[in-house]
Each structure stands twice: as C-alpha cells, then as structure tokens.
Design a protein around this motif. Structure first.
Motif, PDB file in Angstrom:
ATOM      1  N   ARG A  31      39.281  32.445  36.694  1.00  0.00           N
ATOM      2  CA  ARG A  31      39.635  33.657  35.955  1.00  0.00           C
ATOM      3  C   ARG A  31      40.376  33.275  34.673  1.00  0.00           C
ATOM      4  N   SER A  32      39.995  33.906  33.607  1.00  0.00           N
ATOM      5  CA  SER A  32      40.696  33.705  32.342  1.00  0.00           C
ATOM      6  C   SER A  32      41.245  35.051  31.883  1.00  0.00           C
ATOM      7  N   ARG A  33      42.169  35.025  30.964  1.00  0.00           N
ATOM      8  CA  ARG A  33      42.796  36.271  30.515  1.00  0.00           C
ATOM      9  C   ARG A  33      41.846  37.127  29.693  1.00  0.00           C
ATOM     10  N   ARG A  34      41.008  36.446  28.926  1.00  0.00           N
ATOM     11  CA  ARG A  34      40.047  37.174  28.103  1.00  0.00           C
ATOM     12  C   ARG A  34      38.645  36.656  28.379  1.00  0.00           C
ATOM     13  N   ARG A  78      34.558  34.903  33.343  1.00  0.00           N
ATOM     14  CA  ARG A  78      35.102  33.775  34.095  1.00  0.00           C
ATOM     15  C   ARG A  78      34.385  32.491  33.692  1.00  0.00           C
TER      16      ARG A  78
END
Length: 165
Positions: free
Chosen positions: A68-71, A74
């Motif tokens: 998971r990434s913030r923006r 994935r």
C-alpha cells in the motif's frame, strides 16, 4: 585419504569408496529472502541446499505482496533489486528488465563482492535475525511446508519488532 582416526578409508587395495568430495548432493535447506531497504522481509522461500540460488529469484520476486502506498495504486514490484554474483545470468537480468525492475547484480569475474556490501548488509542482518530463532537454526521438521511456516512466523516477528521500535 584418511579419516579422523588416521586409518585409510576404503578397502585393502587403497580404493577410495564413499561419496565424491565434489558432489553437490548436500543435505539441508536454504532460506531465500527479499527484504526492503531497512531489512523488513517482503518475500521468503526455502529450497534444498543443492539448488542453485538463481533458480529461486523469479518465484521470490513473484511472491512479493502488493504494498500500500499513500498515493496511487498499490506497488506490485520493487523499483530496484540488488543481488550478488550468484544471480549473474542473462535470463534473470532480461526477466527483471522486462518487468521494469532496475537491477544491480555483480558480474562474475569482473566486479568484487565488496561493492554491494553497503546494500547487502541489510540482508545479512535479517538472515542473522532469522538464525537467532532456535527453530530455524537447525531444521527439525521433515516437511518443507512446516519449515516454511516457521520461517514465515519468524519473519512476522521481525516485522513486529521493527514496527514497535
């Protein structure tokens, strides 16, 4: 050839019997590991001790879970992969390049193993954490699935300890 007591191995004629000293039929298991930059395990696998390391790279990279990434979406693959000389094969470099993974693999006979040291120490440290688990230091399980389960539990504990500090 003499054994530890000084007696000749083999029969009276001096013929040497027994396994070839250059035989690759080794007993035991290897733990293959991909970590992120700080040493958190991303993908783990086990194989027989007589299997070459290069055969384990593709399943390990495919086994990296989505992160998971913030923006944005994935991430399903690493941006860059550092490896030692055991992975210096054209088909592995080609496979990584086709998937858009930058690679830094030491070349056999050209580069020394010293240059990857600043990146490889995180892997060596994580492997030391794994061997600190008594159950993984020596393999007691007969089934590979059980040994892989204990290795996965140890990796989970490593992640848990790293997240709490």
């Amino acid at each position: 050839m003499r054994d530890r007591l000084g007696e000749h191995a083999g029969d009276e004629k001096g013929d040497l019997t027994g396994p070839n000293p250059f035989d690759r039929g080794k007993y035991g298991s290897k733990i293959h590991l991909i970590t992120e930059r700080t040493g958190l395990p991303l993908s783990v696998g086990i194989s027989g001790a007589n299997l070459h390391e290069s055969q384990a790279l593709i399943p390990l990279v495919q086994g990296i879970p989505p992160i998971r990434s913030r923006r944005g979406p994935r991430r399903r693959r690493p941006g860059k992969l550092h490896a030692d000389k055991g992975y210096d094969y054209a088909h592995l470099r080609r496979w990584l390049s086709q998937r858009g993974i930058g690679h830094r693999i030491a070349c056999k006979g050209v580069e020394t193993s010293q240059r990857l040291g600043r990146h490889r120490w995180t892997i060596e440290r994580t492997m030391a954490w794994l061997t600190g688990c008594r159950r993984l230091h020596r393999r007691y399980e007969r089934k590979a699935e059980h040994f892989l389960a204990f290795t996965s539990i140890a990796c989970t504990l490593i992640c848990y300890r790293r997240m709490n500090t």
